[in-house]
Design a protein around this motif. Structure first.
Motif, short mmCIF file in Angstrom:
data_model
loop_
_atom_site.label_atom_id
_atom_site.label_comp_id
_atom_site.label_asym_id
_atom_site.label_seq_id
_atom_site.Cartn_x
_atom_site.Cartn_y
_atom_site.Cartn_z
N THR B 40 0.79 -1.24 0.00
CA THR B 40 0.00 0.00 0.00
C THR B 40 0.82 1.30 0.00
N PRO B 41 1.95 1.37 0.73
CA PRO B 41 2.70 2.64 0.67
C PRO B 41 3.14 3.05 -0.74
N ILE B 42 3.30 2.11 -1.67
CA ILE B 42 3.62 2.49 -3.06
C ILE B 42 2.44 3.28 -3.63
N PHE B 43 1.26 2.71 -3.46
CA PHE B 43 0.02 3.32 -3.93
C PHE B 43 -0.17 4.71 -3.28
N GLU B 44 -0.01 4.73 -1.95
CA GLU B 44 -0.23 5.99 -1.22
C GLU B 44 0.72 7.10 -1.68
N LYS B 45 1.98 6.73 -1.89
CA LYS B 45 2.96 7.74 -2.29
C LYS B 45 2.63 8.28 -3.68
N LEU B 46 2.18 7.39 -4.57
CA LEU B 46 1.80 7.85 -5.92
C LEU B 46 0.61 8.82 -5.84
N VAL B 47 -0.34 8.51 -4.95
CA VAL B 47 -1.49 9.40 -4.76
C VAL B 47 -1.01 10.75 -4.21
N ASP B 48 -0.04 10.70 -3.27
CA ASP B 48 0.54 11.96 -2.74
C ASP B 48 1.15 12.79 -3.87
N PHE B 49 1.93 12.12 -4.71
CA PHE B 49 2.57 12.83 -5.84
C PHE B 49 1.49 13.47 -6.73
N GLN B 50 0.44 12.69 -6.96
CA GLN B 50 -0.63 13.21 -7.83
C GLN B 50 -1.33 14.41 -7.18
N SER B 51 -1.59 14.30 -5.87
CA SER B 51 -2.26 15.40 -5.15
C SER B 51 -1.42 16.67 -5.19
N ASP B 52 -0.10 16.50 -5.21
CA ASP B 52 0.79 17.67 -5.25
C ASP B 52 1.10 18.11 -6.69
N ASN B 53 0.35 17.56 -7.63
CA ASN B 53 0.55 17.89 -9.06
C ASN B 53 1.96 17.57 -9.54
N LEU B 54 2.53 16.51 -9.00
CA LEU B 54 3.88 16.12 -9.42
C LEU B 54 3.86 14.89 -10.32
N LEU B 55 2.67 14.34 -10.54
CA LEU B 55 2.57 13.10 -11.31
C LEU B 55 1.46 13.22 -12.33
N SER B 56 1.82 13.04 -13.60
CA SER B 56 0.80 13.17 -14.65
C SER B 56 0.14 11.83 -14.97
N THR B 57 0.64 10.76 -14.40
CA THR B 57 0.09 9.42 -14.66
C THR B 57 -1.38 9.36 -14.28
N ARG B 58 -2.17 8.71 -15.13
CA ARG B 58 -3.59 8.52 -14.83
C ARG B 58 -3.70 7.34 -13.86
N LEU B 59 -4.11 7.61 -12.61
CA LEU B 59 -4.28 6.54 -11.63
C LEU B 59 -5.71 6.02 -11.72
N ILE B 60 -5.85 4.70 -11.81
CA ILE B 60 -7.17 4.08 -11.85
C ILE B 60 -7.28 3.18 -10.62
N THR B 61 -8.41 3.22 -9.92
CA THR B 61 -8.55 2.40 -8.72
C THR B 61 -9.73 1.44 -8.88
N PRO B 62 -9.51 0.31 -9.55
CA PRO B 62 -10.60 -0.65 -9.77
C PRO B 62 -10.94 -1.41 -8.49
N GLU B 63 -11.87 -2.38 -8.61
CA GLU B 63 -12.42 -3.02 -7.42
C GLU B 63 -11.64 -4.24 -6.96
N SER B 64 -10.60 -4.64 -7.69
CA SER B 64 -9.82 -5.80 -7.26
C SER B 64 -8.51 -5.80 -8.04
N GLU B 65 -7.60 -6.67 -7.62
CA GLU B 65 -6.35 -6.81 -8.36
C GLU B 65 -6.57 -7.41 -9.74
N HIS B 66 -7.55 -8.31 -9.83
CA HIS B 66 -7.85 -8.91 -11.14
C HIS B 66 -8.26 -7.80 -12.11
N SER B 67 -9.09 -6.89 -11.62
CA SER B 67 -9.53 -5.78 -12.47
C SER B 67 -8.39 -4.80 -12.73
N ALA B 68 -7.50 -4.64 -11.74
CA ALA B 68 -6.34 -3.75 -11.95
C ALA B 68 -5.49 -4.29 -13.10
N MET B 69 -5.26 -5.61 -13.11
CA MET B 69 -4.46 -6.18 -14.19
C MET B 69 -5.22 -6.11 -15.52
#
Lengths: 183, 388
Positions: B40-69
């Motif tokens: 989870t800290p990987i995910f959280e840090k990426l969200v932090d970067f995005q919140s601070d406008n430091l990350l242009s990557t489109r983050l998608i948060t689906p309902e499971s890992e199967h859906s994430a893949m």
């Protein structure tokens, strides 16, 4: 190598304290490694934070089993299993209103108590004891310097920066006096 | 171990946050993510970067890992650069689609934090989650330190895009994922020049006429695996090349294997991931006691670099394989792979397999010292040995 283990209850700030202490030792020129292990950890269950500091980069990736120094956030957690993680002559700082004689010990471990709860309350910190305990711990350990420790708290505390620093300095002075008196 | 140098601009970050830094510097187009301890800290840090406008990557948060893949596959099929991260149960839930991603030749980069799978429930460092995915067609790298986890995340994009194979980078729960250490964070333009974005020829695009993954005859399916085989055979070379180019930019070199004090060694430890750090200390202690021990760290596990291993072991009489995993009915996965891969080479070493640290139990320097002393003159035995 300096090996430190910090034990607290989930939510008390043992992990934060480990990170802040690592930051201060790093600022003083040491290489550090700090990690916590938790799993089903939740508020109130025991959590440990481990810290290694050395003049060379830290390579070890295993548990600390003979710590030089230990910090215990709650005297109800002080038991032989925790004390066994320390070396025979380990320094053990315990958050407690009791005297060291009233607490469990093991081998030649040197127990120092500090009433972190009282110091936190006096400094308007409520039940948040980690800055007070860090002050007591660095006074006992002799490193990092109290100013460096307070700089880190200033940079990393989420709120009440003045109060956190005051609690840290008060506990530091209390323990430093106590140790000087004993010497 | 590529230790950062004290006079560099070092930051204290955890292994997981180091991964997030690597992702931020590469700046992929899309990252579908689902949280799981201890990833989870990987995910959280990426969200932090995005919140601070430091990350242009489109983050998608689906309902499971199967859906994430599934989302990672779909995004990658359009030619997008894609990252995801998971651990243990999450990786196992993805299993079906791991085959799909590799079969469709999608260069997705995934970070997996090695953790025990249930039952019983646990959160401890153990590599069986990713090793159980070895036949899915993903390239697998194993990292020893937070610094390497950042560096390998970046290199993984280069290896994946050069081979059109997905790459999974792994590090051990807690000992690396939650270890806060000094990490040198490279400049963004350095990373961008290292992994420049290119247009993928085969992609889903309304302006082109391709399909991906449609039903196919036996011969076509067979050909797809022959092509994957050919791609897999380029990976060892690409891993070397990616590591050498990274060294030119950062001073930190990487390859499929890392050796430590193997010249003239009478025995070597062979292991993957965090255990290598402790083994390095054990090697030094053993030298002080007059035992010439060394270490071979397998960084690239899939494809297993057999030729490199044969060369590294050419003059070494004895190897002690340390597996932080257990394949029931067989033993340690790395041990079994080495027995198979090195079978028939000239002058093979005597190989002993140890199940060390399974379930995250502590493996201190003293335990490795004891193994080296006890097995210094032992007879060959292919059965794995549980380490206390």
């Amino acid at each position: 190598m300096l090996d430190i283990v910090i034990l607290g209850r989930g939510g008390q700030g043992a992990q934060t304290a480990g990170n802040q202490l690592a930051r201060a030792l790093f600022a003083q020129g040491l290489f550090v490694q700090t990690f916590s292990t938790y799993g089903g950890a939740r508020r109130g269950t025991p959590v440990t934070s481990s810290l290694r500091a050395d003049k060379n980069p830290v390579r070890l990736r295993c548990d600390i089993t003979a710590a030089n120094a230990m910090l215990c956030f709650d005297d109800s957690l002080l038991d032989p299993a925790f004390l066994a993680l320390g070396a025979d002559d380990a320094l053990v700082v315990v958050n407690s209103a009791q005297s060291p004689d009233a607490l469990p010990s093991l081998g030649n471990r040197r127990i120092i108590t500090v009433d972190g709860r009282m110091i936190a309350r006096r400094n308007n910190m409520g039940k948040v004891v980690n800055s007070a305990l860090l002050g007591a711990f660095v006074a006992s350990l002799g490193q990092p310097g109290i100013d460096t420790m307070c700089d880190v708290i200033k940079a990393t505390a989420p709120a009440k920066i003045t109060e956190n620093i005051a609690a840290c300095r008060e506990a530091y002075a209390l323990v430093a006096d106590q140790l000087e008196g004993a010497a | 171990m590529n230790a950062p140098v004290r006079n560099e601009n070092l930051q204290l970050v955890s292994g997981n946050h180091a991964v997030a830094w690597g992702v931020k510097l590469v700046s992929p187009d899309v990252a579908p993510l689902y949280p799981i301890t201890p990833q989870t800290p990987i995910f959280e840090k990426l969200v932090d970067f995005q919140s601070d406008n430091l990350l242009s990557t489109r983050l998608i948060t689906p309902e499971s890992e199967h859906s994430a893949m599934a989302a990672a596959i779909a995004a990658s099929a359009t030619g997008a650069r894609v990252f995801t991260a998971t651990s243990s149960q999450g990786l196992l839930l993805m299993h079906e689609l791991l085959h799909y991603a590799a079969g469709a030749r999608l260069p997705i980069v995934m970070f997996n934090v090695n953790r025990t799978p249930a039952a019983p429930w646990g959160f401890w460092p153990d590599q069986i989650d990713s090793l159980a995915q070895r036949d899915t067609g993903w390239v697998q790298l194993y990292s020893e330190t937070p610094q390497e986890s950042l560096d390998s995340t970046v290199q993984a994009f280069r290896i994946a895009e050069a081979s059109n194979l997905p790459v999974m980078v792994n590090h051990d729960a807690f000992y690396v994922s939650h270890a806060v250490e000094p990490v040198s964070i490279p400049a963004a333009d350095l990373v961008q020049s290292y992994v420049p974005k290119s247009v993928r020829e085969l992609r889903l695009d309304t302006g082109l006429g391709h399909t991906i993954g449609a039903p196919i005859g036996q011969e076509g399916w067979n050909r797809s695996r022959r092509q994957m085989d050919a791609a897999m055979q380029t990976i060892t070379g690409l891993t070397h090349e990616a590591g050498q180019e990274w060294e030119k930019l950062t001073g930190r070199s990487y390859g499929p294997l890392e050796t430590y004090r193997t010249d003239g060694a009478e025995m070597v430890f062979i292991t993957m991931g965090s255990m290598a750090g402790t083994a390095r200390e054990a090697v030094d202690v053993l030298h002080q006691k007059g035992i010439k021990a060394g270490l071979i760290r397998v960084r690239l596990f899939r494809p297993l670099p057999i030729a490199e291993l044969s060369t590294a072991l050419a003059e070494i009489p004895r190897a002690l394989v340390l597996d932080r995993n257990y394949s029931p009915g067989m033993g340690g996965v790395l041990h079994q792979e080495l027995l198979a891969g090195l079978f028939g080479i000239n002058n093979p070493p005597c190989i002993h397999g140890f199940l060390a640290g399974v379930g995250g139990v502590n493996v201190p320097v003293e335990a490795l010292e004891k193994l080296a002393t006890e097995y210094r003159n032992a007879e060959p035995d292919n059965n794995p040995i549980w380490v206390d």
